[in-house]
Design a protein around this motif. Structure first.
Motif, PDB file in Angstrom:
ATOM      1  N   ALA A 183       0.828  -1.211   0.000  1.00 21.28           N
ATOM      2  CA  ALA A 183       0.000   0.000   0.000  1.00 21.28           C
ATOM      3  C   ALA A 183       0.862   1.261   0.000  1.00 21.28           C
ATOM      4  N   ASN A 184       2.165   1.088  -0.217  1.00 20.87           N
ATOM      5  CA  ASN A 184       3.126   2.195  -0.256  1.00 20.87           C
ATOM      6  C   ASN A 184       3.233   2.944   1.079  1.00 20.87           C
ATOM      7  N   GLN A 185       3.006   2.221   2.191  1.00 21.68           N
ATOM      8  CA  GLN A 185       3.172   2.791   3.519  1.00 21.68           C
ATOM      9  C   GLN A 185       4.538   2.382   4.045  1.00 21.68           C
ATOM     10  N   CYS A 186       5.223   3.309   4.662  1.00 18.77           N
ATOM     11  CA  CYS A 186       6.530   3.026   5.241  1.00 18.77           C
ATOM     12  C   CYS A 186       6.332   2.163   6.485  1.00 18.77           C
ATOM     13  N   THR A 187       6.873   0.935   6.487  1.00 19.68           N
ATOM     14  CA  THR A 187       6.725   0.027   7.623  1.00 19.68           C
ATOM     15  C   THR A 187       8.008  -0.116   8.427  1.00 19.68           C
TER      16      THR A 187
END
Length: 128
Positions: free
Chosen positions: A21-25
């Motif tokens: 989801a293109n979220q920085c994890t």
């Protein structure tokens, strides 16, 4: 890796990992990357890598580290990934790249022997 809905932002330099989801994890801006050693993969596919650690939960980088070739009536070429089993690290076939007829040539497997980082999982995960 973070799973508690914290809003991470990528650092201006360093390491950032994003999900689908293109979220920085993961961001090295917030948690330091603590290098605890290094190791090299064996040049021959399936041969154990040589490393020892003063800790019992090593983390190693996952990736494609070369090509593994199976020769028969044709050459079956696979990406070379890592396999860890009870502290022994070897390369294994990961994903198929291609197949080509065996015309008597010399197609061989190639594994990178560059130095790779070794991390201690206890620095990043609680309760292990």
């Amino acid at each position: 890796m973070f799973a508690n809905k914290i809003n991470l932002s990528p650092p201006s330099y360093g390491l950032a990992i994003f999900n689908k989801a293109n979220q920085c994890t993961f961001s090295s801006k917030y948690a330091p990357l603590l290098l605890r050693g290094s190791f090299s993969l064996a040049k021959n596919p399936g041969s154990p890598a040589s490393f020892s650690t003063p800790f019992d939960r090593p983390l190693v980088p996952l990736g494609k580290w070369g090509a593994w070739v199976f020769a028969g009536s044709s050459y079956e070429v696979f990406h070379a990934g890592m396999v860890m089993n009870e502290g022994t690290l070897t390369t294994g076939s990961a994903g198929r790249i291609s197949s080509m007829p065996n015309a008597g040539g010399n197609v061989t497997s190639m594994i990178t022997t560059m130095s790779l980082p070794l991390l201690d999982a206890r620095n990043y995960f609680d309760g292990i």
